[in-house]
Each structure stands twice: as C-alpha cells, then as structure tokens.
Design a protein around this motif. Structure first.
Motif, PDB file in Angstrom:
ATOM      1  N   UNK A  96      -7.942  -1.127   9.455  1.00 51.71           N
ATOM      2  CA  UNK A  96      -8.813  -1.600   8.301  1.00 51.71           C
ATOM      3  C   UNK A  96      -8.031  -2.862   7.698  1.00 51.71           C
ATOM      4  N   UNK A  97      -8.913  -3.649   7.020  1.00 47.27           N
ATOM      5  CA  UNK A  97      -8.403  -5.085   6.640  1.00 47.27           C
ATOM      6  C   UNK A  97      -7.417  -4.561   5.545  1.00 47.27           C
ATOM      7  N   UNK A  98      -6.499  -5.557   5.120  1.00 45.19           N
ATOM      8  CA  UNK A  98      -5.699  -5.437   3.976  1.00 45.19           C
ATOM      9  C   UNK A  98      -4.758  -4.207   4.221  1.00 45.19           C
ATOM     10  N   UNK A  99      -4.292  -3.974   5.229  1.00 44.65           N
ATOM     11  CA  UNK A  99      -3.537  -3.205   5.561  1.00 44.65           C
ATOM     12  C   UNK A  99      -2.287  -3.498   6.542  1.00 44.65           C
ATOM     13  N   UNK A 100      -1.231  -2.832   6.293  1.00 46.21           N
ATOM     14  CA  UNK A 100      -0.052  -3.140   7.131  1.00 46.21           C
ATOM     15  C   UNK A 100       0.751  -1.884   7.350  1.00 46.21           C
ATOM     16  N   UNK A 101       1.589  -1.932   8.493  1.00 46.02           N
ATOM     17  CA  UNK A 101       2.268  -0.915   8.797  1.00 46.02           C
ATOM     18  C   UNK A 101       3.817  -1.009   8.509  1.00 46.02           C
TER      19      UNK A 101
END
Length: 192
Positions: A96-101
C-alpha cells in the motif's frame, strides 16, 4: 508532541479473536464505526505488526463508490492517507502507498518518533502493542468491548505486563458495545 494510542476491538473476556482465529463477531456497526472514525481522524501514522497490517490493508482497495457506505468510504480515505509503518521480519514489500517496512521494533526509536510528531499516532496488533506496553511507551488505551465472550484466542493485552490505568471516558452503544478510554498511569513488566 504526540501520544501513542493502542485501540482494539475485543470480546468482553479480552480477546481479539476466538480460539479458531475468527473475529467476524467484531465487525463494527455504523454507530461504532462512526465513533472509531472520529477517534482516529486526528491520527497521522499507524504502527502495525504484520498480521494487523495484512488485516487492515483491505481498506486500500475496498470499498469503492458502488460497494461501500459513506462511513466505510470515509474510513478508507483516512486509512489510505495515513502513513503506515509495519514491523515485520517476513514481509519484503509494502503493498500500500505511504507504507514502509521496519525489521525491528525499537521502543526508543518509536518513542522519539511519537514525541516529534505534531499529532497522535496509533499502534495496532496485539504482539506489537504488547511489546510497546512492556516498554512503557503507550500513552492511552481505547477498548471497544463487544458483548460476546469467546473463551480464548489472541488476547488484546499481554499477560506479563501490569498496567495502572486511569479511566477518562466511557460510552455505550445500542449494539451493546462499550467503549472505554484509559490513560496509562504506569507500566511494569512482571518479569522484572
């Protein structure tokens, strides 16, 4: 300076799902969803464990104008716009956009992130929230207690952490759901 808020929909006996992993009983009706949406509106960032992220990412593609209620659409727009940080050692890519791991949960880094945020932030997922509670970095709990006892499953609160809480708000809904909001006064890991 923001606050870190843990919100959960759980059974009266404190579980996010039943022993078989089913949580269909916890789908909010319109009254509860409107309250949840209003409470989450000021939040800028969601911190998730992998499983909670995988559950919540349905909001990235559903609903659309033809399949969702106005409440569903409002919630989905808010979720899509928020920054999402997912703590996982197994996910390779955000879907999903605006997502970081992030691979590791570091309470000091999260606390600094919250303190530097101009808005409150949310943490979701029992395992991740349990780590944050044990570290003493959660400021507030929001519990939507559903009128069902499931007898076991995934508990919304960790078993090895003592929390001293101050009740700051309650509200009942026609469906029997009861909302309780608590300020975390102190935290102590029972293993210490």
């Amino acid at each position: 300076m923001g606050r870190l808020i843990y919100s959960a929909i759980a059974s009266l006996d404190g579980y996010l799902d039943d022993p078989a992993g089913d949580s269909a009983w916890s789908a909010p009706d319109d009254e509860a969803l409107a309250h949840i949406t209003e409470g989450e509106r000021p939040l800028s960032t969601y911190l998730y464990g992998r499983r909670m992220y995988e559950t919540m990412r349905i909001w990235q593609t559903w609903p659309d104008e033809d399949t969702g209620s106005p409440l569903d659409l409002e919630w989905a727009r808010m979720w899509r716009a928020a920054e999402k940080i997912v703590y996982s050692r197994t996910l390779t890519d955000a879907t999903s956009p605006a997502t970081r791991i992030e691979r590791e949960f570091d309470p000091a880094v999260v606390r600094r992130l919250v303190e530097e945020s101009p808005t409150d932030m949310s943490i979701g997922g029992a395992v991740l929230a349990g780590q944050a509670l044990a570290a003493g970095i959660i400021d507030e709990l929001r519990w939507y207690s559903y009128p069902v006892a499931v007898g076991g499953g995934n508990p919304w609160l960790p078993r090895d952490v003592r929390l001293d809480l101050e009740l700051i708000e309650t509200r009942g809904f026609a469906s029997g759901v009861v909302f309780s909001r608590y300020r975390v006064a102190s935290t102590r890991n029972r293993r210490e």
